[in-house]
Design a protein around this motif. Sequence first.
Motif, PDB file in Angstrom:
ATOM      1  N   LEU A 227     103.219 152.035 -12.149  1.00 35.71           N
ATOM      2  CA  LEU A 227     104.372 152.906 -12.352  1.00 35.71           C
ATOM      3  C   LEU A 227     103.919 154.326 -12.730  1.00 35.71           C
TER       4      LEU A 227
ATOM      5  N   THR B 139     101.760 142.897 -17.186  1.00 31.39           N
ATOM      6  CA  THR B 139     102.651 144.003 -17.561  1.00 31.39           C
ATOM      7  C   THR B 139     101.864 145.307 -17.618  1.00 31.39           C
TER       8      THR B 139
ATOM      9  N   ILE C 129     112.742 143.873 -19.555  1.00 34.20           N
ATOM     10  CA  ILE C 129     111.748 142.877 -19.125  1.00 34.20           C
ATOM     11  C   ILE C 129     110.590 142.829 -20.122  1.00 34.20           C
ATOM     12  N   ILE C 130     110.099 144.035 -20.486  1.00 36.88           N
ATOM     13  CA  ILE C 130     108.968 144.052 -21.418  1.00 36.88           C
ATOM     14  C   ILE C 130     109.385 143.477 -22.762  1.00 36.88           C
TER      15      ILE C 130
ATOM     16  N   THR D  76     116.104 151.758 -13.640  1.00 42.51           N
ATOM     17  CA  THR D  76     114.724 151.249 -13.645  1.00 42.51           C
ATOM     18  C   THR D  76     114.171 151.228 -15.056  1.00 42.51           C
TER      19      THR D  76
ATOM     20  N   LEU E 295     101.353 146.552 -14.180  1.00 43.56           N
ATOM     21  CA  LEU E 295     102.616 147.086 -13.679  1.00 43.56           C
ATOM     22  C   LEU E 295     102.838 148.499 -14.203  1.00 43.56           C
ATOM     23  N   SER E 296     102.572 148.713 -15.484  1.00 44.38           N
ATOM     24  CA  SER E 296     102.806 150.047 -16.031  1.00 44.38           C
ATOM     25  C   SER E 296     101.830 151.057 -15.438  1.00 44.38           C
TER      26      SER E 296
ATOM     27  N   THR F 174     113.110 147.918 -17.028  1.00 45.63           N
ATOM     28  CA  THR F 174     111.710 147.751 -17.432  1.00 45.63           C
ATOM     29  C   THR F 174     111.632 147.445 -18.925  1.00 45.63           C
TER      30      THR F 174
END
Length: 344
Positions: free
Chosen positions: A248, A241, A274-275, A267, A244-245, A271
């Motif tokens: 992003l 994660t 999901i987090i 989005t 991913l951030s 997000t």
Amino acid sequence: MERELRLLSVVVPAYCEEEGIGRTVAAIVRVLEGCRIPFELVVVDDGSPDGTFERIRSLARRDRRIRALRLCRRFGKEAALWAGLEAARGDAVVTMDADLQHPPSLLPAMVAAWRAGAWVVHGVRESPRVGGFWGWRLRRLFHRLLSRLGGIELEDASDFKLLDRRVVEVLVRRMPERGRFYRGLVAWTGYPAVKLAFAVGERESGGSRWRSAWLVELAISGMVSLTTLPLRIVTVLGLATLLLSAVLAVETLWSWSTGDTVSGFTTIVLTLLIIGSSIMISLGIIGEYIGRIYEEVKRRPPYLVEQEVNMSKEALPGPPRMTTPVQDAGANRAPTRERARRAG
Ligand code: UDP
Ligand code: MG
């Protein structure tokens, strides 16, 4: 050299088996007498509300080789198995179900394998497809997963096993944990083992004694007792994660510098979801382990015994006696004098 078998113990946990227990005991006795194997049968009644214990007691009164324990409530099959393993005195101990799904006809072959030197004889299901459309698929998936994660061999495993005395001693003395998963623990010990295939029959009477919730509980117990890999997965998930951030953030900076308008309400919401959910799942997994730690540190006895028949030391198994033996020590004991067998 062949080992001499002075006594074989057969441990049978039973919950609400009033109808079938007589037949099961008779079948086991017939097979073992047929091969002249000296044996004792330890039937553990897991606090059944029906007449299971009455049945066992009347059998035990006629035959001293049949010994019985009654737990004061339903502690579950794992605890009942443990009570039986602790009470068993044989050089080798077999554990099997009370519903004849584990065929007694396999016993001579198991004993032969023990005589030839095996420490553990696993009964494995010949055809795994027993237990409904989802039942066997889920079981197979679970066993595969555990075998991978725990680094042990569990496929097609069942609780129908023969254990050498040394293995039983390790299980009851050196693995004092509360959250038990019998097949996993036996596989974990890694002693020289032999597999014998058997065909699982249909249940003789009634339906499975498990409720889905209990099976989920057993599955989680098994997982937690064998591996801490899920905790590692949580860490990896957290790192993923983070990565991913970072990606992003770079992407956002790039669009800002090229003058693109900030877009993507969906989005952001996705997000966040999901987090959020991965945090909750992670907390849940960690919570499972903390819960088990809590159970372990309480150190409560895994089961409590209410009544016992033919359990006193003097009641050594001998030839069957047709009269009522005096050794029926615990049978008429008042429930107020219940005794914790393993308190402390
Ligand atoms: N059993 C038990 N306590 C329980 C559930 C089951 O002692 O809480 C016993 C049951 O009497 C049987 C064995 O465990 O001897 C296996 O149970 P069952 O046949 O219901 O399970 P399945 O064959 O569906 O796995
Ligand atoms: Mg069964």
